[in-house]
Design a protein around this motif. Sequence first.
Motif, mmCIF file in Angstrom:
data_model
loop_
_atom_site.group_PDB
_atom_site.id
_atom_site.type_symbol
_atom_site.label_atom_id
_atom_site.label_comp_id
_atom_site.label_asym_id
_atom_site.label_seq_id
_atom_site.Cartn_x
_atom_site.Cartn_y
_atom_site.Cartn_z
ATOM 1 N N LEU A 139 -6.552 -21.371 6.546
ATOM 2 C CA LEU A 139 -4.952 -21.239 5.846
ATOM 3 C C LEU A 139 -4.812 -20.035 5.705
ATOM 4 O O LEU A 139 -3.691 -19.491 5.495
ATOM 5 C CB LEU A 139 -5.111 -22.357 4.621
ATOM 6 C CG LEU A 139 -5.238 -23.695 5.207
ATOM 7 C CD1 LEU A 139 -5.130 -24.717 3.824
ATOM 8 C CD2 LEU A 139 -4.126 -24.530 6.241
ATOM 9 N N LEU A 140 -5.774 -19.342 4.944
ATOM 10 C CA LEU A 140 -5.091 -17.845 4.401
ATOM 11 C C LEU A 140 -5.553 -16.856 5.379
ATOM 12 O O LEU A 140 -4.480 -16.084 5.630
ATOM 13 C CB LEU A 140 -6.252 -17.595 3.290
ATOM 14 C CG LEU A 140 -6.124 -16.244 2.437
ATOM 15 C CD1 LEU A 140 -4.802 -16.408 1.779
ATOM 16 C CD2 LEU A 140 -7.268 -16.048 1.365
ATOM 17 N N LEU A 152 3.972 -25.993 -0.988
ATOM 18 C CA LEU A 152 2.699 -25.127 -0.716
ATOM 19 C C LEU A 152 2.762 -24.544 0.908
ATOM 20 O O LEU A 152 2.343 -23.735 1.055
ATOM 21 C CB LEU A 152 1.552 -26.093 -0.653
ATOM 22 C CG LEU A 152 0.056 -25.489 -0.651
ATOM 23 C CD1 LEU A 152 -0.285 -24.408 -1.427
ATOM 24 C CD2 LEU A 152 -1.015 -26.812 -0.559
ATOM 25 N N LEU A 153 3.426 -25.414 1.778
ATOM 26 C CA LEU A 153 3.423 -24.931 3.131
ATOM 27 C C LEU A 153 4.441 -23.634 3.141
ATOM 28 O O LEU A 153 3.958 -22.907 3.727
ATOM 29 C CB LEU A 153 3.999 -26.001 3.893
ATOM 30 C CG LEU A 153 2.994 -27.303 4.398
ATOM 31 C CD1 LEU A 153 3.830 -28.257 5.100
ATOM 32 C CD2 LEU A 153 1.662 -26.736 5.041
ATOM 33 N N ARG A 154 5.444 -23.694 2.209
ATOM 34 C CA ARG A 154 6.291 -22.309 2.412
ATOM 35 C C ARG A 154 5.532 -21.312 1.825
ATOM 36 O O ARG A 154 5.611 -20.225 2.190
ATOM 37 C CB ARG A 154 7.532 -22.891 1.398
ATOM 38 C CG ARG A 154 8.650 -21.880 1.736
ATOM 39 C CD ARG A 154 9.901 -22.341 1.003
ATOM 40 N NE ARG A 154 9.950 -22.083 -0.203
ATOM 41 C CZ ARG A 154 10.460 -23.066 -1.052
ATOM 42 N NH1 ARG A 154 11.044 -23.981 -0.566
ATOM 43 N NH2 ARG A 154 10.728 -22.817 -2.331
ATOM 44 N N LEU A 155 4.691 -21.390 0.701
ATOM 45 C CA LEU A 155 3.851 -20.632 0.281
ATOM 46 C C LEU A 155 2.769 -19.907 1.265
ATOM 47 O O LEU A 155 2.882 -18.779 1.275
ATOM 48 C CB LEU A 155 3.219 -20.919 -0.934
ATOM 49 C CG LEU A 155 1.862 -20.316 -1.574
ATOM 50 C CD1 LEU A 155 2.577 -18.840 -2.023
ATOM 51 C CD2 LEU A 155 1.007 -20.943 -2.715
ATOM 52 N N ASN A 164 3.142 -20.347 4.551
ATOM 53 C CA ASN A 164 3.535 -20.104 6.003
ATOM 54 C C ASN A 164 4.563 -19.069 5.755
ATOM 55 O O ASN A 164 4.987 -18.570 7.174
ATOM 56 C CB ASN A 164 3.858 -21.334 6.480
ATOM 57 C CG ASN A 164 2.745 -22.212 7.037
ATOM 58 O OD1 ASN A 164 1.383 -21.714 7.099
ATOM 59 N ND2 ASN A 164 2.696 -23.415 6.891
ATOM 60 N N GLY A 165 5.457 -19.010 4.646
ATOM 61 C CA GLY A 165 6.694 -18.414 4.768
ATOM 62 C C GLY A 165 6.626 -16.794 5.079
ATOM 63 O O GLY A 165 7.606 -16.138 5.412
ATOM 64 N N HIS A 166 5.419 -16.238 4.839
ATOM 65 C CA HIS A 166 5.323 -14.710 4.618
ATOM 66 C C HIS A 166 3.768 -14.409 5.125
ATOM 67 O O HIS A 166 3.009 -15.241 4.737
ATOM 68 C CB HIS A 166 5.647 -14.122 3.239
ATOM 69 C CG HIS A 166 7.010 -14.333 2.755
ATOM 70 N ND1 HIS A 166 7.907 -13.446 3.155
ATOM 71 C CD2 HIS A 166 7.589 -15.292 2.006
ATOM 72 C CE1 HIS A 166 9.140 -13.790 2.431
ATOM 73 N NE2 HIS A 166 8.876 -15.058 1.811
#
Length: 401
Positions: free
Chosen positions: A184-185, A247-250, A252-254
């Motif tokens: 994920l990271l 969490l997905l925005r955190l 995946n957003g940037h």
Amino acid sequence: MNTQLIADAVRNSRGLDEATVWDRLFAFWFRRLVYTQIWEDPEADLAALRLPVGSTIVTISSGGCNALSYLTARPAQVYAVDLNEAHLSLLNLKLAGLRGFSSYAEFWQFFGEAASLSNTGLYLERLRPLLDAETRAYWDKCNVLGRPRHAYFTDGFYRHGMLGRFIGLAHLLAKLARIDLAALLNGKADAPERIQAQDRLHRLFHSPLARLITATPALLFSLGIPPQQRALLGADAPLNEVLHERLLRLINGHPNATNYFAWQALHRSYPGPGDACLPPYLQRSQFERMRDGAGLIIPVHANLRQFLEGLPAREVDAVVLLDSQDWMASEEIRALWNAIDRTGSEDVRVIFRTAGKESPLENQELASLRQIWRRDEERSAAGFARDRSGIYGGFHCYERR
């Protein structure tokens, strides 16, 4: 004094008659070290504020990361105000580090890596002599095992604090669910292992266990979410689904190569020294500015509204409220903005986040405030899009009409 200030803040959020057992429990819980890192993006803040050189800033301190990072805007002074003595003790320790360490390497080792056994010596020899009595007592205090708090910096500081431990619990649940956090990271968006990790993450957040955790107010205290804010965060959607979306925005957003919030959420550490993926105050290129400007940071243990009421009129150019208004009843918000109106300069700007999407100033019961203040829609939208932490529902920037 610390407990009383926080208890008063919780009481102001509902009124004495409406305060619940959960409210009182949160007041007791929140006097601890909650945040080892602040979760609002200072670069988004400064882009929204667009402050001229020599501005006076008032901000809620939390862990002090942003108060220090605002020094990149070359202010005249930054008042870092907080109810929580543990958070102010962390800010004071960072200020001592800027005064007492001889190099960026030492500052990074203690506050960035924050996981070296030799940090005990740095604390005792370089930091402790520079601390005031209250801050020294805080970091010297031992737990039931006889371990002092300053030892947090020897085994991974960002694994400590209420939030750090909660994230550790989340990591354990992720391990049991076979979620590959490294994928994920660091994985590419279309990599099979990352797609699989996100699928398992979805199943975990929609499991009966996740619904149980998010339905229990006390289990969210470690996220720094009081009962009043919990209701705003959930709104009309199940809280487990809202937290999954945030969490997905955190993550995946940037790009995670430059998103240190994602690193803290998925790794509970920073990737390394330098400039690419760190809060500004920890960046190598900003170290001299931090050292030169450390004296401009003024820690204040107080209620923010009462502090503002004690300042001279037209003194302040920017006020950063974090998400504090989510705690407040309408009358307390009105009193706060009246204090900002008196204390703020003609061009004062105010920014804050909300757990939900809407600004409390847009509520009908606070309509009178909108005769003085207007929401800058463009800057608010840009701030929300730029904020790499991705955990809030709204970013709001206000200025005088």
